[in-house]
Design an enzyme around this catalytic site. Sequence first.
Site, PDB file in Angstrom:
ATOM      1  CG  HIS A 152      -1.878   1.305   1.522  1.00 37.87           C
ATOM      2  ND1 HIS A 152      -3.233   1.033   0.706  1.00 37.87           N
ATOM      3  CD2 HIS A 152      -1.333   2.880   1.808  1.00 37.87           C
ATOM      4  CE1 HIS A 152      -3.576   2.185   1.415  1.00 37.87           C
ATOM      5  NE2 HIS A 152      -2.575   3.380   1.540  1.00 37.87           N
ATOM      6  CD  GLU A 153       1.344   3.526   3.854  1.00 35.01           C
ATOM      7  OE1 GLU A 153       1.956   5.101   2.742  1.00 35.01           O
ATOM      8  OE2 GLU A 153       0.436   3.178   4.516  1.00 35.01           O
ATOM      9  CG  HIS A 156      -0.185   6.354  -0.753  1.00 31.34           C
ATOM     10  ND1 HIS A 156      -0.485   6.705  -1.033  1.00 31.34           N
ATOM     11  CD2 HIS A 156      -0.687   6.172   0.774  1.00 31.34           C
ATOM     12  CE1 HIS A 156      -1.863   6.366  -0.712  1.00 31.34           C
ATOM     13  NE2 HIS A 156      -1.460   6.218   0.602  1.00 31.34           N
ATOM     14  CG  HIS A 162      -6.368   6.952   0.374  1.00 30.81           C
ATOM     15  ND1 HIS A 162      -5.714   7.813   1.393  1.00 30.81           N
ATOM     16  CD2 HIS A 162      -5.274   5.431   0.750  1.00 30.81           C
ATOM     17  CE1 HIS A 162      -4.817   7.416   1.771  1.00 30.81           C
ATOM     18  NE2 HIS A 162      -4.571   6.035   1.894  1.00 30.81           N
ATOM     19  CE1 TYR A 210      -7.712   7.113   4.125  1.00 31.46           C
ATOM     20  CE2 TYR A 210     -10.261   7.793   5.245  1.00 31.46           C
ATOM     21  CZ  TYR A 210      -8.680   7.861   4.915  1.00 31.46           C
ATOM     22  OH  TYR A 210      -8.060   8.504   5.011  1.00 31.46           O
TER      23      TYR A 210
END
Length: 272
Positions: A152-153, A156, A162, A210
């Site tokens: 996930h990071e 980014h 998101h 989220y």
Amino acid sequence: MIKIRLEDLRLLEETSQDPEVRPGLFQGDIAMSNERHLYFQYFSYWRVGLRWDVFPEKLWANKTIPYVISPLYDTADYVTIYKAITYLNYMTCIKFVPWNGIVKDFLLIWPISHPAGCWSFVGKFGGVQILSLQPPDKNGPNCLGTEGKAIHELMHALGIFHEQSRADRDDFVQIHLENVIPQFRTNFDKQSRENTTYSYEYDYNSIMHYGQFYFSTKPGKPTITPIMKGARLGQREAMTKRDCLKVNELYGCFRKPAQARRYQNICRLLGI
């Protein structure tokens, strides 16, 4: 970075928030420039991922991301991070490579203490770029129980935002602001259609979505629920088919026919 009030960080800790939320940064885990005017301008053009025509300097050159993994991680955590990197190298035409000690721009994966948790900049920021992954402790796995939060990071850092911030998200999810800690309600803002375009349908199960209780005032009170009955909101296991396709598209992996076939097949076969 955004200024973080100590009392807000304490509140996130007291309400047992996810480690992606606890850093208290923009939308919980997104770090930005110290220059206020820059990051407001920067984030007015987001979509599924950064627009390289608007921010070409945020693109990692040659689809290559040099990285360093901190020696502070123990062997098991180092392996978890390395597995996340290897996974992205296989699923996309992007290549994470060990830093050669020479190039100026590289990703430094480090267990930052303040703010602790999982967080990253979006896209290339230039120079030594921190990506924080908090290791397990007595309270739980934090960012490294599995490779999902690391993926996930890292996404980014590649330039992906998101999922629930899309302009069309109200057609798919309901936001319960009454259950959101008041000082963090802006984290549920969406972007106007003037600045956003999407190549793929809304992805409830995206690794970039989220969770149902992010920034909740109390455990068990949902802050976001799906309109489609039975839909699962977010997960931190692996990329979905759409996650995989949108990263490859963002980095031009589909421009050459043979390469396009390879990565489209990988995404459809191995994306969850």
